[in-house]
Motif scaffolding. Sequence first.
Motif, PDB file in Angstrom:
ATOM      1  N   LEU A  60      35.793  37.035  24.852  1.00 45.37           N
ATOM      2  CA  LEU A  60      35.962  35.620  25.201  1.00 45.37           C
ATOM      3  C   LEU A  60      34.616  34.918  25.324  1.00 45.37           C
ATOM      4  O   LEU A  60      34.560  33.753  25.713  1.00 45.37           O
ATOM      5  N   SER A  61      33.566  35.635  25.015  1.00 45.83           N
ATOM      6  CA  SER A  61      32.201  35.118  25.170  1.00 45.83           C
ATOM      7  C   SER A  61      32.010  34.341  26.474  1.00 45.83           C
ATOM      8  O   SER A  61      31.690  33.158  26.475  1.00 45.83           O
ATOM      9  N   MET A  62      32.265  35.057  27.554  1.00 38.93           N
ATOM     10  CA  MET A  62      31.955  34.543  28.878  1.00 38.93           C
ATOM     11  C   MET A  62      31.015  35.567  29.530  1.00 38.93           C
ATOM     12  O   MET A  62      30.937  36.718  29.093  1.00 38.93           O
ATOM     13  N   GLY A  63      30.350  35.160  30.580  1.00 41.41           N
ATOM     14  CA  GLY A  63      29.489  36.093  31.292  1.00 41.41           C
ATOM     15  C   GLY A  63      30.309  37.111  32.061  1.00 41.41           C
ATOM     16  O   GLY A  63      31.457  36.859  32.410  1.00 41.41           O
ATOM     17  N   LYS A  64      29.714  38.281  32.294  1.00 42.56           N
ATOM     18  CA  LYS A  64      30.429  39.314  33.042  1.00 42.56           C
ATOM     19  C   LYS A  64      30.738  38.848  34.454  1.00 42.56           C
ATOM     20  O   LYS A  64      31.816  39.116  34.977  1.00 42.56           O
ATOM     21  N   SER A  65      29.779  38.165  35.081  1.00 41.61           N
ATOM     22  CA  SER A  65      30.002  37.777  36.477  1.00 41.61           C
ATOM     23  C   SER A  65      31.185  36.815  36.592  1.00 41.61           C
ATOM     24  O   SER A  65      31.998  36.938  37.509  1.00 41.61           O
ATOM     25  N   ALA A  66      31.298  35.912  35.653  1.00 40.31           N
ATOM     26  CA  ALA A  66      32.403  34.963  35.687  1.00 40.31           C
ATOM     27  C   ALA A  66      33.733  35.711  35.632  1.00 40.31           C
ATOM     28  O   ALA A  66      34.633  35.486  36.442  1.00 40.31           O
ATOM     29  N   ILE A  67      33.832  36.627  34.667  1.00 35.19           N
ATOM     30  CA  ILE A  67      35.072  37.393  34.524  1.00 35.19           C
ATOM     31  C   ILE A  67      35.369  38.179  35.793  1.00 35.19           C
ATOM     32  O   ILE A  67      36.504  38.207  36.273  1.00 35.19           O
ATOM     33  N   HIS A  68      34.330  38.788  36.316  1.00 31.39           N
ATOM     34  CA  HIS A  68      34.513  39.563  37.543  1.00 31.39           C
ATOM     35  C   HIS A  68      35.063  38.697  38.672  1.00 31.39           C
ATOM     36  O   HIS A  68      35.998  39.084  39.375  1.00 31.39           O
ATOM     37  N   ASN A  69      34.484  37.517  38.834  1.00 29.54           N
ATOM     38  CA  ASN A  69      34.954  36.611  39.886  1.00 29.54           C
ATOM     39  C   ASN A  69      36.412  36.216  39.676  1.00 29.54           C
ATOM     40  O   ASN A  69      37.216  36.273  40.611  1.00 29.54           O
ATOM     41  N   HIS A  70      36.742  35.843  38.462  1.00 32.60           N
ATOM     42  CA  HIS A  70      38.126  35.443  38.190  1.00 32.60           C
ATOM     43  C   HIS A  70      39.101  36.588  38.446  1.00 32.60           C
ATOM     44  O   HIS A  70      40.111  36.409  39.108  1.00 32.60           O
ATOM     45  N   LEU A  71      38.760  37.759  37.900  1.00 38.75           N
ATOM     46  CA  LEU A  71      39.712  38.866  38.031  1.00 38.75           C
ATOM     47  C   LEU A  71      39.867  39.297  39.483  1.00 38.75           C
ATOM     48  O   LEU A  71      40.970  39.617  39.926  1.00 38.75           O
ATOM     49  N   SER A  72      38.775  39.300  40.258  1.00 36.45           N
ATOM     50  CA  SER A  72      38.968  39.732  41.646  1.00 36.45           C
ATOM     51  C   SER A  72      39.751  38.695  42.437  1.00 36.45           C
ATOM     52  O   SER A  72      40.508  39.049  43.341  1.00 36.45           O
ATOM     53  N   THR A  73      39.615  37.442  42.050  1.00 33.34           N
ATOM     54  CA  THR A  73      40.439  36.418  42.701  1.00 33.34           C
ATOM     55  C   THR A  73      41.915  36.632  42.358  1.00 33.34           C
ATOM     56  O   THR A  73      42.778  36.618  43.238  1.00 33.34           O
ATOM     57  N   LEU A  74      42.188  36.848  41.087  1.00 35.27           N
ATOM     58  CA  LEU A  74      43.573  37.085  40.673  1.00 35.27           C
ATOM     59  C   LEU A  74      44.125  38.346  41.331  1.00 35.27           C
ATOM     60  O   LEU A  74      45.295  38.408  41.716  1.00 35.27           O
ATOM     61  N   GLU A  75      43.262  39.345  41.487  1.00 41.80           N
ATOM     62  CA  GLU A  75      43.709  40.586  42.123  1.00 41.80           C
ATOM     63  C   GLU A  75      44.037  40.344  43.593  1.00 41.80           C
ATOM     64  O   GLU A  75      45.061  40.802  44.090  1.00 41.80           O
ATOM     65  N   GLU A  76      43.154  39.630  44.269  1.00 45.18           N
ATOM     66  CA  GLU A  76      43.371  39.363  45.691  1.00 45.18           C
ATOM     67  C   GLU A  76      44.702  38.665  45.924  1.00 45.18           C
ATOM     68  O   GLU A  76      45.361  38.888  46.924  1.00 45.18           O
ATOM     69  N   HIS A  77      45.107  37.847  44.970  1.00 45.98           N
ATOM     70  CA  HIS A  77      46.365  37.121  45.117  1.00 45.98           C
ATOM     71  C   HIS A  77      47.542  37.861  44.496  1.00 45.98           C
ATOM     72  O   HIS A  77      48.641  37.311  44.413  1.00 45.98           O
ATOM     73  N   GLY A  78      47.304  39.072  44.020  1.00 46.94           N
ATOM     74  CA  GLY A  78      48.412  39.909  43.590  1.00 46.94           C
ATOM     75  C   GLY A  78      48.902  39.673  42.176  1.00 46.94           C
ATOM     76  O   GLY A  78      49.960  40.171  41.807  1.00 46.94           O
ATOM     77  N   PHE A  79      48.144  38.938  41.362  1.00 44.87           N
ATOM     78  CA  PHE A  79      48.598  38.694  39.996  1.00 44.87           C
ATOM     79  C   PHE A  79      48.020  39.699  39.014  1.00 44.87           C
ATOM     80  O   PHE A  79      48.421  39.762  37.858  1.00 44.87           O
ATOM     81  N   VAL A  80      47.054  40.451  39.487  1.00 48.63           N
ATOM     82  CA  VAL A  80      46.384  41.425  38.641  1.00 48.63           C
ATOM     83  C   VAL A  80      46.188  42.689  39.467  1.00 48.63           C
ATOM     84  O   VAL A  80      46.009  42.618  40.680  1.00 48.63           O
ATOM     85  N   VAL A  81      46.292  43.843  38.832  1.00 52.52           N
ATOM     86  CA  VAL A  81      45.985  45.089  39.529  1.00 52.52           C
ATOM     87  C   VAL A  81      44.875  45.816  38.783  1.00 52.52           C
ATOM     88  O   VAL A  81      44.736  45.690  37.569  1.00 52.52           O
ATOM     89  N   LYS A  82      44.107  46.550  39.550  1.00 54.80           N
ATOM     90  CA  LYS A  82      42.964  47.240  38.980  1.00 54.80           C
ATOM     91  C   LYS A  82      43.227  48.740  39.003  1.00 54.80           C
ATOM     92  O   LYS A  82      43.479  49.305  40.059  1.00 54.80           O
TER      93      LYS A  82
END
Lengths: 253, 253
Positions: A37-59
Amino acid sequence: MEKRAKHPVRTTEKSLTLIDELNRRGGARITTLADELSMGKSAIHNHLSTLEEHGFVVKNGNTYELSLRFLDIGGQLRSEMDVYRVAEPQVEALAEESGELVHFVVEEGGEGVYLCRSKGDRAVDLDTYVGCRHPMHSSAFGKAILSHLPDQRVEEIIDRHGLPSVTPKTITSRDELYDALERTRERGFAVDDEERLEGLRCIAAPIRFDSEVIGAISISAPTARIDDDWEENEFVEQLCRTANVIELNKYKV
Amino acid sequence: MEKRAKHPVRTTEKSLTLIDELNRRGGARITTLADELSMGKSAIHNHLSTLEEHGFVVKNGNTYELSLRFLDIGGQLRSEMDVYRVAEPQVEALAEESGELVHFVVEEGGEGVYLCRSKGDRAVDLDTYVGCRHPMHSSAFGKAILSHLPDQRVEEIIDRHGLPSVTPKTITSRDELYDALERTRERGFAVDDEERLEGLRCIAAPIRFDSEVIGAISISAPTARIDDDWEENEFVEQLCRTANVIELNKYKV
DNA sequence: TGATCTGTTCTCCATATGAGAACACTATCT
DNA sequence: AGATAGTGTTCTCATATGGAGAACAGATCA
């Protein structure tokens, strides 16, 4: 008539893009997504951990996947639809009676959404699943629904999704489609003769309530088992009777 | 062990809050949401139109609702799980054989998620739906799964969700729970004697693969129809046989 | 017709986002 | 074992962008 948001929330769009990508890939790692997606790693990390915290994503380890939270929300939406509750047992009954594959479908956003699916004992194994979407013009259920929508809605839907061809027999012009809808109204049920998948025929009946279509029920089977002399077809009576039962039961809810 | 994102994306959190709220209310208008969540109308409008543009929300008149896109994603997740494909026909068969309500459940995030549900001809009508979630400690399926998870995982789950009580018989202490898990391992199946709903008993068997639990299958019925002399119970044999069939079929996938 | 609700658009500044670099792990190779 | 090359994670700060609030546009009602 695609609606463009005048002031899209770009950050939200990034999260949704990630969800789409996880959905497409069935899970992915941060680096993969960053490359793709040509985004920075930190951006993706922030988004995914937010989605995880809210239960929409699991790691799982270092792989992120969409969570069954989506099934929870979707299942809740479905179970709250009166027509689903009425149709579900009838779909099962029709599958058992006909021995074939039976679906119940509603329209959303100009596409058909499968709400129920039940396999009779000799049913073909289509790759449909509860929740999956399919264009309206290249399916029996779609034509059953379209045939009772106002022309203006039909136009909107064609404008939005076009008439993409999936087999040589798919309807690809407006005129053909309107002819087919006219014939559907005359007959009371819709047919799909290898327009969606070669070797497959389907018949579908609309479910109407207060003169508004709220869905359709369909039977799918190999061409060899559905006679294309439609009026003589043994499944038609079963199908239309079931559609009628659903319509009547709907009044009791 | 709730994981807090170190750098949460606040904008995404706002969108997710809106999704939650729409889910809770089954749809809402902009003004309602603005009042309830104390956000400005323009913010809500921007978020909702973005979600709509990406197909996660649909607008009916001035009411916004979650779209069946959630069912699409959830259904896809489910249909891609091998264990689901194997379990689904067996759940139907067991419901028919027992005449009762049968569920297939997997664990995610320390909760049980219903993946299949099938009603036999005299089944009770619980308010479960495909995708819905339930705590582990107050259900037969939960104990069936917990009894084969490492103690450390069990501790994590208790820490995260606690042991909330839903009926007078619900297990509410760690010691009781560990005793119950021990008895479950000895017997090979788990029981729930009105611990989740008064008047309801359930039995559940774990589904294991390569010595790892991947889910559980359960039968639910009124107390009057499930004998609490568990060893004598007629359903136990049906249940354990079905669990075994699922485990064996899983190898073929 | 005017009053009073809606939802929508616009502008602009405080703020949250995310690139990039540095860091901390873990796995793999020599 | 030590070196190397992958990971994911954290930090900082310049700058894009989100959203409050006001103005506007439709709808619904009396």
